[in-house]
Every structure is written in structure tokens, then in C-alpha cells.
Design an enzyme around this catalytic site. Structure first.
Site, PDB file in Angstrom:
ATOM      1  N   THR B  72     -33.230 -17.642  48.632  1.00 54.86           N
ATOM      2  CA  THR B  72     -32.501 -17.117  47.447  1.00 54.86           C
ATOM      3  C   THR B  72     -31.903 -15.844  47.906  1.00 54.86           C
ATOM      4  O   THR B  72     -30.628 -15.679  47.905  1.00 54.86           O
ATOM      5  CB  THR B  72     -33.056 -17.089  46.176  1.00 54.86           C
ATOM      6  OG1 THR B  72     -33.446 -18.324  45.570  1.00 54.86           O
ATOM      7  CG2 THR B  72     -32.259 -16.395  45.130  1.00 54.86           C
ATOM      8  N   CYS B 322     -34.020 -34.076  31.761  1.00 52.07           N
ATOM      9  CA  CYS B 322     -35.094 -33.762  31.016  1.00 52.07           C
ATOM     10  C   CYS B 322     -36.111 -32.772  31.665  1.00 52.07           C
ATOM     11  O   CYS B 322     -36.903 -32.162  30.995  1.00 52.07           O
ATOM     12  CB  CYS B 322     -35.892 -34.999  30.647  1.00 52.07           C
ATOM     13  SG  CYS B 322     -34.737 -36.264  29.875  1.00 52.07           S
TER      14      CYS B 322
END
Lengths: 137, 394
Positions: B72, B322
Site C-alpha cells: 500500500t 456481503c
């Protein structure tokens, strides 16, 4: 599980033991032959579809089943709804709220609260279907 | 219950030899690599040796490797660092719709800072067309960033062709190679790369360590200003133990592991695809990461599949809405042109060199029953859907 651990879990988005148990061993999942009424809510694009089937005798829900496409929260909310609704009169059953389902399960992760809402709506839809059919009869 | 870990795209187990290599740098050789005394120099030696190892592994020079805290950070550094250093030349960035969130969100943030970003489409297997990259380049373009091996669907992009386009047009080219590093060819010269993100915890090294390859002469602004560590491009005391572990992991990784994982992956594909109404997401064959498999099972939802697998001790992941914080299905699967319903039914299984055939066999034994059970519960499944196995055991 110690309280502290379950607090951390609920805040972090995990499932309660009861929700997982219901998910793994739902007693009310599957087809119902000749239901008296059916409730249908949700849509596949959003990831949840719930069908609730009921049998009604003397104004009481004598049997209830569900078929659900969705996640752990959707399936465990469906099962919790069935457990709560069975044996209740239609008037009692339609008062079952998503809060009742949440309390019954312990908790759901915050982003999954809508699954319990879907459960409550599914039953209301089934009761509505029953009353409409009944009127005509 | 024995854990079967099939989520190596998320992270991997550190190799015991990596942990051994790291240990001395916590106590015996704890020095700060910037100190001039012997304790510091001891750490400095280890740091520079690690840098050499990693540089060599991608055909780079040692002073082109900047250690960071992971993928990242390296991706943020690449995108923002190039944008800020080159804004006098232009304000346009080209990337794709299937990047990792850290590239996408860094780009979205840059859009709030006056930069323009083109997000390229991919085909239905997830490939970027190098010609599309060329077409998207304008006079304002300063950076092209394309993920090498996709983390969800394992698609390996033709970065050599994209690199050639960028070199010809004199545009800086970055690739995020977090998933592909050590799993397929990565060579900064052959592939005309200017910036490459790599990290440690996907290759059996420790978490919290990564690197950015920055080609000599590339203009880039640091994210971290401070004491001038890492050739003044990334200040902060180096994570020496982590970096030593990272380099050890690189040394251990070999082409025999690629062959072994490819064989295992294909065995997995062959058997999981026996489940009816099951499709592969991404490509099959050479242009897919050797450790990645991704399926969509019709009529069922991925988080539920994962939860049943978890109950059997098997770790997996899904691109279903979900399982995300946003309740949106995976942007990668949606970029393939899939229906949201099919994206909800996705399951990623990612293996490692430690994955055994017995573990895959166990998965193959339980998965058909899980899918069958969930389909029996699903209102979307046709009631006459035939399954290869019953829901025994549930």
C-alpha cells in the site's frame, strides 16, 4: 465467550455464536409444499433474496420455512425469524421487528443490519399475501 | 481441526527459515542502520545485502530499491510521488479498473488535487489491451500504472508490451507486482519498467515490509520527509529485521515452486469445475498466477460458502458484496462485465508452495456438499438443479 471478546467481535464485524449456529444448522430452510402464503423480498443484484413460506391455521402460524440467497447474516436472520414467528398469531407475528431478530441473534455486524430488516419485511409480506388470498376466498 | 489455508492471496505463512534469519536483528544485531558505530554498521551491512538480493531478483541496481512498509505504501508513493514531482509536465494519469484499492483510492484522491485519471477497461478475462494504453496517452499524461498479477482473478498483464508503449512515448510506467513477484518473470529492463511495487508478506516473508523499485533518474517526490533514509526518498529508521526476512524469502523462492503451484492449481480447477453451474473468473493457463483460482457458483453467495468452508477449517475469500465494508461487489469482477449476482457467488482460493494435494483433496471433498446445501436454501436455484453430491455431513 467472555463478554469482552464478544464486544470486540461485534464492533469488528464478526458474527455471534448463535448467528453462526443458525447459519450452519438452519431448521427452517428449504421448500414447503403448498404453503398458504409466500413473502418475497430483496433482489439478487443487492445480494439478498428471501422467500418466506407460511402455513396458517386458526389465525396462527403453524409452520414456516425460508429460502434465502445471501450471506451468513441473511441466512441466520431468516432462521431467527422462523423461530420467532412459529406458533404466533398473525397479529403477534407481524409485530416482529428487525430489532427482535437482532436481539434474538445477539448482534449482527453493523453493515449487516439490513439483513434483519429483510427478515422482518419477508414475514410481513407473507402475512399480507395470506390476507389478500383470504379476503378473496 | 486442522487448518487448510487457501487464502495466500491475502497473506502467507512466514517460512521458518525466514523467521530464523530475522531473529538476530531483534536482539543481538539490533542496531540502527544509520548509526556509524559498529552496532549500526552491522545492521547497515545486513540492510545493504538485502537490498542487493532484491535488486538482483528483478534485474535492478541496488540503489534503485527503496524499502517501504508494504504494498500500500509503495503504491501510494509511486502514484502520488510521480504526480507531484511531474505536475509541471502534465496532470493526466492512466490506470485500470482492476487495480488494488490502494492504487484506485490514491488516484481518486489525486483527482481532488487537480489531476485527471483514465481508468481503462479490461476484457472479459481481465486483460488490458496495450493498444488501449497507447490510445489513452495524451500530451498531459505523466504516469501509466497497471497491476501485473491481479490479486482477485490472477490475470497476468502483458507488462512488457505496455512498458514498450510507455517507453516509446516517454511516459513513466509503474506496475503493482505484489501478487506476481517471484511467481512469474519480473525484469525491469526486459519489461521497460520505471517503478515496481513488491512486498514481502505475499511471498512467505514478514508483514510490514515492501519495496518500490525506482529507475535511476525518475523524478519522484517522497511521501515521508525526515532524516534522509533510503536515498532521501523514504525517511524513517529501516525495519532491518523485516527487510532481512524479506530478502531471505526472495532467496528461497524458486522456479520449481512455480511449477509445483501451477500443477496444484490446475488440479484444483479440474475438480472444482466438476460442480455444476460453476465458472472460472479470469483466464486459464499461462497468463494466470500459478497460485490463484477464482470461481463463481450460480445461485449462492460467496460469504456463505466461505463461512461453511471456515467451519471445516478451510480459509478462503470472496468478491461478494456481503464480505465488503461497502456492500458493493468486487470492482474487479464487475470490470469483467459480470452480473452482480455472479460476482456475489465468487470464491477465491489461493494456494502456496506449502499447500499439499491432501489439502486440495479435502477441499474437493467438502465443497460440492456446501454448494449443494446452499443451493437447496436458495430461492434463485431451479428446484431441478442437479448436484454432483448431496449435502451429506451438514
Amino acid at each position: 465467550m467472555p463478554n469482552n471478546a464478544s464486544n470486540i467481535q461485534s464492533k469488528q464485524g464478526g458474527y455471534s455464536r448463535k448467528a453462526l449456529d443458525y447459519f450452519k444448522n438452519p431448521k427452517h430452510a428449504g421448500e414447503m409444499k403448498n404453503p398458504d402464503a409466500t413473502g418475497k423480498v430483496g433482489n439478487p443484484t443487492c445480494g439478498d433474496v428471501m422467500h418466506i413460506f407460511i402455513k396458517v391455521k386458526d389465525n396462527k402460524i403453524t409452520d414456516i420455512k425460508f429460502k434465502t440467497f445471501g450471506c451468513v447474516a441473511a441466512i441466520s436472520s431468516s432462521e431467527a425469524l422462523c423461530v420467532l414467528a412459529k406458533g404466533k398469531t398473525l397479529e403477534q407475528a407481524e409485530k416482529i421487528s428487525n430489532q427482535d431478530i437482532l436481539e434474538h441473534l445477539g448482534w449482527l455486524p453493523p453493515v449487516k443490519i439490513h439483513c434483519s430488516v429483510l427478515g422482518a419485511e419477508g414475514l410481513k409480506d407473507a402475512i399480507k399475501d395470506f390476507r389478500e388470498k383470504h379476503k378473496k376466498a | 481441526m486442522k487448518t487448510i489455508y487457501l487464502d495466500n492471496g491475502a497473506t502467507t505463512m512466514a517460512d521458518p527459515k525466514v523467521i530464523e534469519a530475522m531473529k538476530p536483528y531483534f536482539d543481538d544485531k539490533f542496531g540502527n542502520a544509520s548509526s556509524t558505530h559498529h552496532k549500526g554498521q552491522e545492521a547497515k551491512m545486513a540492510l545493504e545485502e538485502a537490498r542487493e538480493t532484491i535488486a538482483k531478483s528483478i534485474g535492478a541496481r541496488y540503489d534503485e530499491i527503496i524499502f517501504t512498509s508494504g504494498g500500500t505504501e509503495s503504491n501510494n508513493f509511486a502514484v502520488k510521488g510521480i504526480a507531484f514531482a511531474n505536475k509541471s509536465k502534465g496532470n493526466h494519469i492512466i490506470t485500470t479498473k482492476i487495480e488494488h484499492d490502494c492504487i484506485l483510492n490514491a488516484c481518486k484522491w489525486l483527482e481532488t488535487q487537480g489531476f485527471k485519471v483514465t481508468y481503462l477497461d479490461v476484457d472479459k478475462e481481465g486483460f488490458v489491451d496495450p493498444k488501449q494504453v497507447e490510445k489513452a496517452i495524451t500530451k498531459q499524461t505523466i504516469l501509466v500504472s497497471v497491476i501485473h498479477g491481479n490479486n482477485e482473478i490472477g490475470t497476468i498483464q502483458d507488462i512488457r508490451a505496455i512498458g514498450e508503449v510507455c517507453r516509446k512515448k516517454e511516459i513513466i510506467f509503474h506496475t503493482d507486482a505484489c501478487q506476481s513477484y517471484t511467481k512469474t518473470l519480473l525484469d525491469v529492463k526486459k519489461q521497460s519498467l520505471d517503478l515496481v511495487t513488491i512486498n514481502s508478506h505475499k511471498i512467505h516473508g514478514p508483514k510490514g515490509v515492501g519495496a518500490l523499485y525506482v529507475r535511476k533518474g525518475t523524478k519522484i517526490t517522497p511521501l515521508n520527509h525526515g532524516g534522509g533514509h533510503e536515498f532521501a526518498l523514504r525517511s524513517g529508521t529501516e525495519n532491518v529485521s523485516g527487510i532481512v526476512g524479506f530478502a531471505k524469502a526472495v532467496k528461497i523462492a524458486g522456479s520449481s515452486h512455480i511449477k509445483q503451484m501451477t500443477k496444484m492449481r490446475d488440479y484444483l480447477f479440474e475438480n472444482v469445475l466438476k460442480i455444476p453451474d460453476t465458472a472460472v473468473n479470469g483466464s486459464t493457463g499461462d497468463r494466470r498466477l500459478c497460485n490463484n483460482a477464482n470461481f463463481s457458483f450460480k445461485y449462492v453467495e460467496g460469504e456463505s460458502i466461505g463461512a461453511y468452508l471456515d467451519a471445516k477449517g478451510i480459509c478462503s475469500s470472496t468478491g461478494s458484496a456481503c464480505s465488503s465494508h461497502t456492500l458493493e461487489p468486487s470492482h474487479v469482477l464487475m470490470a469483467l462485465g459480470m452480473d452482480a449476482e455472479d460476482a456475489h457467488g465468487s470464491l477465491r482460493l489461493s494456494i502456496s508452495r506449502f499447500t499439499t494435494k491432501e489439502e486440495i483433496d479435502k477441499l474437493i471433498e467438502v465443497l460440492p456438499g456446501i454448494i449443494s446445501k446452499l443451493r437447496k436454501m436458495s430461492p434463485l436455484a431451479k428446484s431441478d438443479t442437479k448436484d454432483s453430491a448431496d449435502s451429506g455431513g451438514w
